[in-house]
Design an enzyme around this catalytic site. Structure first.
Site, PDB file in Angstrom:
ATOM      1  N   HIS A 272      -2.591   7.961   6.666  1.00  8.54           N
ATOM      2  CA  HIS A 272      -1.606   8.844   6.015  1.00  8.54           C
ATOM      3  C   HIS A 272      -2.277  10.097   5.459  1.00  8.54           C
ATOM      4  O   HIS A 272      -1.659  11.158   5.404  1.00  8.54           O
ATOM      5  CB  HIS A 272      -0.907   8.116   4.859  1.00  8.54           C
TER       6      HIS A 272
ATOM      7  N   GLN B 191       2.996  10.021   0.965  1.00 10.01           N
ATOM      8  CA  GLN B 191       4.275   9.316   1.102  1.00 10.01           C
ATOM      9  C   GLN B 191       5.224   9.613  -0.056  1.00 10.01           C
ATOM     10  O   GLN B 191       6.418   9.338   0.039  1.00 10.01           O
ATOM     11  CB  GLN B 191       4.052   7.802   1.213  1.00 10.01           C
TER      12      GLN B 191
ATOM     13  N   CYS C 176       5.645   0.175   7.715  1.00 10.54           N
ATOM     14  CA  CYS C 176       5.289   1.240   6.773  1.00 10.54           C
ATOM     15  C   CYS C 176       6.518   1.611   5.958  1.00 10.54           C
ATOM     16  O   CYS C 176       7.613   1.704   6.511  1.00 10.54           O
ATOM     17  CB  CYS C 176       4.801   2.454   7.560  1.00 10.54           C
ATOM     18  N   LEU C 177       6.330   1.831   4.654  1.00 13.76           N
ATOM     19  CA  LEU C 177       7.462   2.185   3.796  1.00 13.76           C
ATOM     20  C   LEU C 177       8.105   3.505   4.231  1.00 13.76           C
ATOM     21  O   LEU C 177       9.285   3.729   3.959  1.00 13.76           O
ATOM     22  CB  LEU C 177       7.015   2.284   2.329  1.00 13.76           C
TER      23      LEU C 177
ATOM     24  N   GLY D 238       0.831  -1.191   0.000  1.00 10.62           N
ATOM     25  CA  GLY D 238       0.000   0.000   0.000  1.00 10.62           C
ATOM     26  C   GLY D 238       0.867   1.243   0.000  1.00 10.62           C
ATOM     27  O   GLY D 238       1.997   1.211   0.502  1.00 10.62           O
TER      28      GLY D 238
ATOM     29  N   HIS E  81      -4.692   1.791   7.838  1.00 12.64           N
ATOM     30  CA  HIS E  81      -3.298   2.256   7.872  1.00 12.64           C
ATOM     31  C   HIS E  81      -3.054   3.279   6.750  1.00 12.64           C
ATOM     32  O   HIS E  81      -2.528   4.367   6.995  1.00 12.64           O
ATOM     33  CB  HIS E  81      -2.349   1.059   7.737  1.00 12.64           C
ATOM     34  N   GLU E  82      -3.449   2.917   5.529  1.00  9.80           N
ATOM     35  CA  GLU E  82      -3.201   3.818   4.390  1.00  9.80           C
ATOM     36  C   GLU E  82      -3.917   5.148   4.562  1.00  9.80           C
ATOM     37  O   GLU E  82      -3.353   6.202   4.302  1.00  9.80           O
ATOM     38  CB  GLU E  82      -3.649   3.173   3.070  1.00  9.80           C
TER      39      GLU E  82
HETATM   40 NI    NI Z   1       2.259   3.454   5.777  1.00  4.98          NI
END
Ligand code: NI
Length: 170
Positions: free
Chosen positions: A142, A51, A96-97, A46, A138-139
């Protein structure tokens, strides 16, 4: 399109509330393609627009592709909004990235009802549960300037933030 640099927490854009998409045009298509290219390259399941430094309410997911031998089945979420969240919760280890090598348990509602728009501007509504429900929460955090360590204690959050700053942003 292009693989973009993924911002690392606490870079600014990750802490801002993103703006709703108002125009469904080629620019939006390009943004979604950049998100997909960057997510698959990472690799991740995701990625949200903040991000990659774009403060718009857009995210992409592909929650099974790593298990499926490269078969891609992505989903695009524009202006997503939870209409309902279950009282029942579940605890999942999240990563998370934008927080490389940081993992931790987060408790979230285990089922949700979501409204969102697709790339053509068409409205959708659907219920999700299990891993998909967790991944979507989660996404979309952001998009509200939140990351999963915001659910941790202030002390733990400070320690992680310090570590990430030192390793990636100094
Ligand atoms: Ni994330």
């Amino acid at each position: 399109m292009a693989i973009k640099r993924i911002l690392v927490y606490p870079e600014d854009c990750l802490k801002q509330v993103a703006k709703p998409v108002k125009v469904f045009d080629d620019g939006l298509n390009d943004l979604v393609q950049d998100l997909l290219d960057t997510m698959y390259d990472a690799p991740g399941v995701g990625l949200a627009a903040p991000q990659i430094g774009v403060s718009l309410r857009v995210a992409v997911t592909d929650v099974d592709w790593r298990n499926e031998d490269g078969i891609k089945n992505h989903q695009v979420w524009i202006n997503p909004e939870f209409l309902w969240k279950s009282d029942e919760t579940e605890i999942t280890e999240e990563g998370c990235l934008s927080l490389p090598e940081i993992y931790g348990d987060v408790e979230r509602p285990s089922a949700v009802r979501l409204r969102w728009y697709d790339l053509e501007g068409k409205k959708h509504e659907q219920d999700f549960e299990g891993f998909q429900a967790v991944a979507l929460q989660h996404e979309f955090d952001h998009l509200d300037g939140k990351v999963f360590i915001d659910y941790f204690t202030p002390l733990k959050r400070r320690m992680i933030t310090k570590k990430l700053k030192k390793k990636y942003l100094s």
